[in-house]
Design a protein around this motif. Structure first.
Motif: not given
Length: 426
Positions: A14, A18, A24, A290, A294-296
């Motif tokens: 992750i 985030n 996540y 991204k 949704s990693t960052n």
């Protein structure tokens, strides 16, 4: 399935920024990457880079749309094309090239569309989770921006738009999330103003190659082809414009009129640079990755890149405008000089940087001021063009302006000021 080991460290670990680490899930990220459907608009300098990047970053379902065909001038920076491709569809050849390179990836599906974006219905756009624009047309970018905002407001369907653009050594990328962030329309005043030249200089004392081109564009074309709009995408018309400007330049001993300069002047094109395209495309694809995984957190929401005076980027949040015709909720105030006719008013709003209309129609709640189409209404309202605005519209009255080239309505509140006589003749 093609090996995703090159991106697994990014998804499995992750990102440090985030905002919801407890929510996540790396497997969900993999699934989103493999199953999301992405639309790329434009397969030119930016579009080629974006298509290549997405195809190599784990995206498996990509559509790309472009109405244009390949020209010799494209080959220096649109690296998916070769000389034998000249005259063929950009989107179709770009897809063919990528598929040939990645022919071992049987899970990769890329679909080309050799059409204008305006030719596709809402159902087409509703199938995508994300749209990435690599367009050089302001009109087309305004159109897709308003379409996505319309889907958000009418169907509660949020499809983010990642918009990239380049001008020589400069560029920008931005993330537009309908109803949550500012939209493309909010930032029209950031775009470069088209260079204009005095008509008297163009007609009588040209000194620059641009003067000769504008003479052919503004004066000679109208004289030779009355009531016919010049089409900068028609090769035959571009050839006529170039040859006419070249003849004019020889009469006045002016050097420098070339076909590429001619096209640049009539389309207001700033020469593209491959390295700038690569940087901005990388930024757009980074934001796409991204958002889907949704990693960052995504860019918030505007990034400017400069490569001409040193090299730097600047990121900031561009604020929504409350009087934006797409994402705002109030009308724009506009000052009208007392001596303006309706014709003069139309000329003024067409030239405004934050409005940029081509063929507007104007109405109030009680009457039609001027309709550019259909022909019957154009004829019946044409007489209003010579009338004073103060005789047609009351102070504080709202005018609604539409344009066939845009699926939006612009609202203005009129305020009058200044002389009652044209200062040029007073």
């Amino acid at each position: 399935m093609k090996d995703l080991s090159s991106i697994s460290p990014i998804i499995d670990n992750i990102g440090p920024f985030n905002e919801v680490p407890q929510e996540y899930n790396s497997q969900d990220s993999y699934n989103s990457l493999l199953n999301s459907k992405i639309l790329i608009i434009g397969s030119g300098g930016l579009g080629c880079e974006i298509l290549k990047n997405l195809s190599l970053t784990g995206f498996k379902n990509i559509h790309i749309i472009d109405m244009d065909t390949i020209d010799l001038s494209n080959l220096n920076r649109q690296f998916l094309f070769r000389s034998e491709d000249i005259g063929k569809s950009k989107s179709e050849i770009a897809v063919k090239f990528i598929k040939n390179i990645l022919d071992d990836d049987t899970t990769l599906e890329i679909v080309p569309h050799f059409k204008k974006i305006q030719d596709m219905d809402l159902e087409f756009y509703k199938q995508f989770q994300l749209v990435i624009s690599g367009l050089d047309s302001i009109e087309a970018r305004r159109w897709i921006n308003s379409i996505l905002f319309n889907l958000a407001e009418s169907e509660n369907l949020i499809i983010p738009l990642i918009d990239g653009g380049t001008e020589g050594f400069r560029g920008q990328s931005r993330v537009i999330i309908p109803t949550f962030t500012s939209c493309f329309e909010c930032s029209l005043d950031l775009l470069n103003v088209k260079t204009t030249y005095p008509v008297c200089t163009i007609a009588n004392t040209p000194r620059l190659p641009e003067h000769c081109i504008e003479w052919a564009h503004q004066l000679e074309w109208t004289r030779q082809f009355p009531n016919t709009k010049f089409d900068a995408d028609d090769p035959d018309q571009v050839d006529w414009m170039f040859n006419t400007a070249l003849k004019r330049s020889k009469e006045f001993g002016i050097e420098g009129v070339t076909k590429s300069l001619t096209l640049g002047v009539v389309k207001n094109i700033i020469p593209a640079i491959a390295s700038t395209n690569a940087i901005i495309a990388a930024s757009c694809c980074n934001e796409a990755f991204k958002y889907i995984t949704s990693t960052n957190p995504m860019l918030n929401n505007y990034m400017m890149y400069s490569g001409d005076d040193s090299i730097f980027t600047y990121t900031y949040s561009y604020t929504k405008k409350t009087n934006c015709s797409v994402c705002g909720n109030i009308a724009k105030n506009i000052v009208v000089q007392n001596w303006w006719t309706l014709q003069q008013f139309i000329h003024e709003i067409k030239s405004k940087q934050d409005i940029q209309l081509i063929n507007p129609s104007l109405t109030t709640s009680s009457k039609l001021l001027y309709m550019s189409s259909p022909q019957e209404l154009q004829i019946s309202t044409k007489s209003n063009l010579s009338k004073k605005m103060r005789d047609l519209v009351s102070v504080g009255e709202e005018i609604v302006i539409t344009d066939l080239n845009l699926p939006i309505s612009l609202k203005f509140i009129i305020q009058f000021e200044g002389s009652y006589e044209d200062p040029e003749f007073s």
